[in-house]
Design a protein around this motif. Structure first.
Motif, short mmCIF file in Angstrom:
data_model
loop_
_atom_site.label_atom_id
_atom_site.label_comp_id
_atom_site.label_asym_id
_atom_site.label_seq_id
_atom_site.Cartn_x
_atom_site.Cartn_y
_atom_site.Cartn_z
N MET A 138 0.83 -1.18 0.00
CA MET A 138 0.00 0.00 0.00
C MET A 138 0.88 1.25 0.00
SD MET A 138 -3.14 0.80 0.09
CE MET A 138 -4.49 1.60 0.87
N ILE A 139 0.61 2.13 -0.91
CA ILE A 139 1.36 3.38 -1.04
C ILE A 139 0.58 4.50 -0.36
CG2 ILE A 139 2.25 5.07 -2.71
CD1 ILE A 139 3.77 2.43 -2.72
N ASP A 140 1.26 5.27 0.47
CA ASP A 140 0.61 6.40 1.13
C ASP A 140 1.25 7.71 0.66
OD1 ASP A 140 2.99 6.69 2.55
OD2 ASP A 140 2.19 5.83 4.40
N ASP A 141 0.79 8.82 1.24
CA ASP A 141 1.29 10.14 0.83
C ASP A 141 2.79 10.31 1.08
OD1 ASP A 141 -1.15 10.95 -0.18
OD2 ASP A 141 -1.77 11.97 1.66
N ARG A 142 3.30 9.72 2.15
CA ARG A 142 4.74 9.81 2.41
C ARG A 142 5.53 9.07 1.34
NH1 ARG A 142 4.63 9.45 8.75
NH2 ARG A 142 4.85 11.66 9.22
N ASP A 143 5.04 7.90 0.95
CA ASP A 143 5.70 7.16 -0.12
C ASP A 143 5.72 7.99 -1.41
OD1 ASP A 143 6.18 4.86 1.43
OD2 ASP A 143 4.21 4.03 0.93
N ARG A 144 4.58 8.62 -1.72
CA ARG A 144 4.51 9.46 -2.92
C ARG A 144 5.50 10.61 -2.83
NH1 ARG A 144 -0.71 8.28 -1.76
NH2 ARG A 144 -1.78 6.96 -3.26
N LYS A 145 5.61 11.22 -1.67
CA LYS A 145 6.55 12.33 -1.47
C LYS A 145 7.99 11.84 -1.63
CE LYS A 145 7.54 16.58 -0.08
NZ LYS A 145 7.33 17.73 -0.91
N ILE A 146 8.29 10.67 -1.09
CA ILE A 146 9.62 10.08 -1.26
C ILE A 146 9.91 9.89 -2.75
CG2 ILE A 146 10.99 7.97 -0.93
CD1 ILE A 146 9.65 7.79 1.88
N LEU A 147 8.96 9.32 -3.46
CA LEU A 147 9.14 9.10 -4.90
C LEU A 147 9.32 10.43 -5.64
CD1 LEU A 147 6.51 6.28 -5.50
CD2 LEU A 147 9.01 6.05 -5.59
N ASP A 148 8.53 11.44 -5.30
CA ASP A 148 8.66 12.75 -5.95
C ASP A 148 10.06 13.33 -5.73
OD1 ASP A 148 6.05 12.75 -6.94
OD2 ASP A 148 5.24 13.85 -5.22
N ILE A 149 10.54 13.28 -4.49
CA ILE A 149 11.86 13.83 -4.18
C ILE A 149 12.96 13.05 -4.88
CG2 ILE A 149 13.52 14.19 -2.30
CD1 ILE A 149 11.03 14.77 -0.48
N LEU A 150 12.88 11.73 -4.86
CA LEU A 150 13.91 10.91 -5.51
C LEU A 150 13.90 11.09 -7.03
CD1 LEU A 150 13.82 7.63 -3.41
CD2 LEU A 150 15.58 9.42 -3.40
N GLN A 151 12.72 11.33 -7.62
CA GLN A 151 12.67 11.58 -9.06
C GLN A 151 13.35 12.91 -9.41
OE1 GLN A 151 9.13 10.10 -11.54
NE2 GLN A 151 8.22 10.74 -9.58
N GLU A 152 13.29 13.85 -8.49
CA GLU A 152 13.94 15.14 -8.70
C GLU A 152 15.45 15.05 -8.50
OE1 GLU A 152 14.34 18.99 -9.75
OE2 GLU A 152 12.46 17.90 -9.81
N ASN A 153 15.86 14.27 -7.48
CA ASN A 153 17.28 14.14 -7.17
C ASN A 153 17.51 12.82 -6.43
OD1 ASN A 153 19.95 14.34 -6.43
ND2 ASN A 153 19.69 16.16 -5.16
N ALA A 154 17.90 11.80 -7.17
CA ALA A 154 18.08 10.46 -6.57
C ALA A 154 19.29 10.39 -5.66
CB ALA A 154 18.20 9.41 -7.67
N SER A 155 20.14 11.40 -5.67
CA SER A 155 21.33 11.36 -4.82
C SER A 155 21.11 12.07 -3.48
CB SER A 155 22.53 11.98 -5.55
OG SER A 155 22.31 13.36 -5.77
N VAL A 156 19.88 12.49 -3.22
CA VAL A 156 19.60 13.13 -1.93
C VAL A 156 19.91 12.14 -0.80
CG1 VAL A 156 17.14 12.48 -1.87
CG2 VAL A 156 17.91 14.50 -0.65
N GLY A 157 20.52 12.63 0.25
CA GLY A 157 20.86 11.76 1.37
C GLY A 157 19.63 11.28 2.12
N VAL A 158 19.72 10.09 2.69
CA VAL A 158 18.58 9.53 3.41
C VAL A 158 18.19 10.42 4.58
CG1 VAL A 158 17.71 7.53 4.69
CG2 VAL A 158 19.15 7.18 2.71
N SER A 159 19.16 11.00 5.27
CA SER A 159 18.82 11.86 6.41
C SER A 159 18.06 13.10 5.95
CB SER A 159 20.08 12.24 7.19
OG SER A 159 20.97 12.97 6.38
N ASP A 160 18.47 13.71 4.85
CA ASP A 160 17.75 14.87 4.31
C ASP A 160 16.36 14.46 3.85
OD1 ASP A 160 17.24 17.48 3.33
OD2 ASP A 160 18.04 16.95 1.35
N LEU A 161 16.28 13.34 3.15
CA LEU A 161 14.99 12.84 2.68
C LEU A 161 14.06 12.55 3.86
CD1 LEU A 161 13.21 11.93 0.31
CD2 LEU A 161 14.37 9.72 0.39
N ALA A 162 14.57 11.88 4.87
CA ALA A 162 13.76 11.57 6.06
C ALA A 162 13.24 12.85 6.70
CB ALA A 162 14.60 10.76 7.06
#
Length: 154
Positions: free
Chosen positions: A1-25
């Motif tokens: 099940m995909i929720d809004d946080r998952d969608r936000k994670i996907l949006d951010i990673l599509q913009e910049n896949a090299s973003v650090g996990v701590s920044d993404l979190a």
């Protein structure tokens, strides 16, 4: 099940896949471990196919974009296999789409200059029979993205 946080994670990673996990979190209001687990799950479930670097085409010597329109008189499995083999060996062909309507295929090519298309054209017509093949040069890119909308994900 995909929720809004998952969608936000996907949006951010599509913009910049090299973003650090701590920044993404931090950006999605999760702990680092919870965010990392979500990314791993999104990868395992196939939502994230791979992470790539996008090369600046003009800096790579490939400023020209051409679209090749193909019509064929043959629609057999044998012809399609020949066509797939022919296009797979040409790295300048970066996209190929099978179409509905009067056009059978559209190819997107990236080239150092327009004249480079002649070699690709000759290579294709040597390997595969076409009914009609024509090309157009892109004068300007008005929009180009690799990101897809995530709001359709259920």
């Amino acid at each position: 099940m995909i929720d809004d946080r998952d969608r936000k994670i996907l949006d951010i990673l599509q913009e910049n896949a090299s973003v650090g996990v701590s920044d993404l979190a931090n950006r999605v209001n999760l702990s680092i471990s919870a965010c990392s687990r979500r990314i791993q799950r999104l990868e395992e479930e196939g939502y994230i196919q791979r992470r790539v670097a996008l090369v600046d085409r003009p800096l790579a010597g490939l400023p020209t974009t051409m679209f090749v329109i193909i019509r064929t008189a043959r629609h057999s499995a044998e012809w399609l296999e020949q066509f797939r083999a022919a296009i797979s060996d040409i790295p300048e062909i970066v996209e190929v789409h099978r179409m509905t309507g009067t056009i059978d295929y559209i190819l997107k090519l990236v080239l150092p200059r327009v004249e480079a298309y002649d070699e690709i054209y000759k290579s294709l017509v040597e390997k595969v029979e076409f009914f009609d093949i024509s090309a157009s040069v892109s004068m300007e890119t008005l929009k180009s993205t690799t990101a897809v909308p995530t709001h359709y994900i259920k």
